[in-house]
Design a protein around this motif. Structure first.
Motif, PDB file in Angstrom:
ATOM      1  N   LEU A  91      -4.153 -35.477  11.388  1.00 13.63           N
ATOM      2  CA  LEU A  91      -3.660 -36.693  10.753  1.00 13.63           C
ATOM      3  C   LEU A  91      -2.562 -37.331  11.603  1.00 13.63           C
ATOM      4  CD1 LEU A  91      -3.612 -38.677   8.410  1.00 13.63           C
ATOM      5  CD2 LEU A  91      -2.029 -37.114   7.233  1.00 13.63           C
ATOM      6  N   ARG A  92      -1.652 -36.535  12.113  1.00 10.76           N
ATOM      7  CA  ARG A  92      -0.547 -37.059  12.931  1.00 10.76           C
ATOM      8  C   ARG A  92      -1.089 -37.709  14.203  1.00 10.76           C
ATOM      9  NH1 ARG A  92       2.983 -39.778  12.358  1.00 10.76           N
ATOM     10  NH2 ARG A  92       3.406 -38.612  10.504  1.00 10.76           N
ATOM     11  N   GLU A  93      -2.035 -37.062  14.878  1.00 10.74           N
ATOM     12  CA  GLU A  93      -2.622 -37.632  16.100  1.00 10.74           C
ATOM     13  C   GLU A  93      -3.330 -38.953  15.799  1.00 10.74           C
ATOM     14  OE1 GLU A  93      -3.590 -33.435  18.464  1.00 10.74           O
ATOM     15  OE2 GLU A  93      -5.083 -34.303  17.102  1.00 10.74           O
ATOM     16  N   LEU A  94      -4.055 -38.981  14.685  1.00 14.84           N
ATOM     17  CA  LEU A  94      -4.754 -40.196  14.284  1.00 14.84           C
ATOM     18  C   LEU A  94      -3.757 -41.323  14.044  1.00 14.84           C
ATOM     19  CD1 LEU A  94      -7.538 -41.446  13.377  1.00 14.84           C
ATOM     20  CD2 LEU A  94      -6.831 -40.833  11.051  1.00 14.84           C
ATOM     21  N   CYS A  95      -2.704 -41.032  13.299  1.00 17.31           N
ATOM     22  CA  CYS A  95      -1.687 -42.040  12.992  1.00 17.31           C
ATOM     23  C   CYS A  95      -0.991 -42.533  14.254  1.00 17.31           C
ATOM     24  CB  CYS A  95      -0.666 -41.476  12.008  1.00 17.31           C
ATOM     25  SG  CYS A  95      -1.350 -41.184  10.365  1.00 17.31           S
ATOM     26  N   ASP A  96      -0.636 -41.623  15.135  1.00 14.60           N
ATOM     27  CA  ASP A  96       0.025 -42.015  16.385  1.00 14.60           C
ATOM     28  C   ASP A  96      -0.879 -42.887  17.240  1.00 14.60           C
ATOM     29  OD1 ASP A  96       2.260 -40.593  15.617  1.00 14.60           O
ATOM     30  OD2 ASP A  96       1.861 -38.877  16.932  1.00 14.60           O
ATOM     31  N   SER A  97      -2.156 -42.555  17.294  1.00 13.33           N
ATOM     32  CA  SER A  97      -3.093 -43.328  18.110  1.00 13.33           C
ATOM     33  C   SER A  97      -3.354 -44.717  17.545  1.00 13.33           C
ATOM     34  CB  SER A  97      -4.431 -42.592  18.227  1.00 13.33           C
ATOM     35  OG  SER A  97      -4.260 -41.385  18.913  1.00 13.33           O
ATOM     36  N   ALA A  98      -3.320 -44.846  16.216  1.00 17.99           N
ATOM     37  CA  ALA A  98      -3.632 -46.126  15.585  1.00 17.99           C
ATOM     38  C   ALA A  98      -2.388 -46.926  15.217  1.00 17.99           C
ATOM     39  CB  ALA A  98      -4.466 -45.888  14.337  1.00 17.99           C
TER      40      ALA A  98
END
Length: 148
Positions: free
Chosen positions: A9-16
């Motif tokens: 979730l954190r990686e997804l949020c950071d990427s988007a």
């Protein structure tokens, strides 16, 4: 699917460029597919990232969430990926085409009441003009109604 193609979730949020709360909200509202699992080990796929990016692009273009939901529902994951890639290429080309000289924008001072003003950079980004005017009208109305 390999581990490189999934995101926490954190990686997804950071990427988007969004918050976890935004991801949960978009899933709840049907703007994104549910990841399938729940809890700390939940992994998101590239399709989630591309849908998040498309949502952000359409929001920047002034589209309401209801319209974004309808549009996303009609697109396959591959179509979403192509739209995001096309928008990224267009943004990169526009950035290269920008003159490297000084910023040509100006700030406009908008007085809403005797003791309240707003500053708006002109020219506005595409799709923002009508929204800013509606915001200014609403602010004037609120301030006027509060003075009575």
């Amino acid at each position: 699917m390999s581990a490189e193609e999934t995101y926490t979730l954190r990686e997804l949020c950071d990427s988007a460029g969004v918050t976890p709360r935004t991801v949960y909200y978009y899933v709840q509202q049907g703007l994104m597919p549910h990841p399938g699992a729940r809890g700390r080990g939940t992994r998101y796929e590239r399709r989630h990232l591309h849908r998040l990016k498309l949502i952000r692009l359409l929001q920047a273009d002034g589209k309401p969430l209801a319209e974004i939901r309808r549009r996303q529902a009609a697109l396959s994951d591959a179509q979403v990926e192509r739209e995001v890639a096309g928008a990224s290429r267009a943004a990169a080309a526009a950035a290269r085409a920008q003159p490297s000289g000084p910023d040509r924008s100006q700030w406009e001072r908008v007085v809403l009441a005797r003791d309240v003003e707003v500053h708006v950079r002109r020219p506005l980004a595409p799709g923002r003009g009508r929204r800013v005017e509606r915001l200014l009208q609403a602010a004037r109305r609120i301030l006027r109604d509060g003075a009575r």
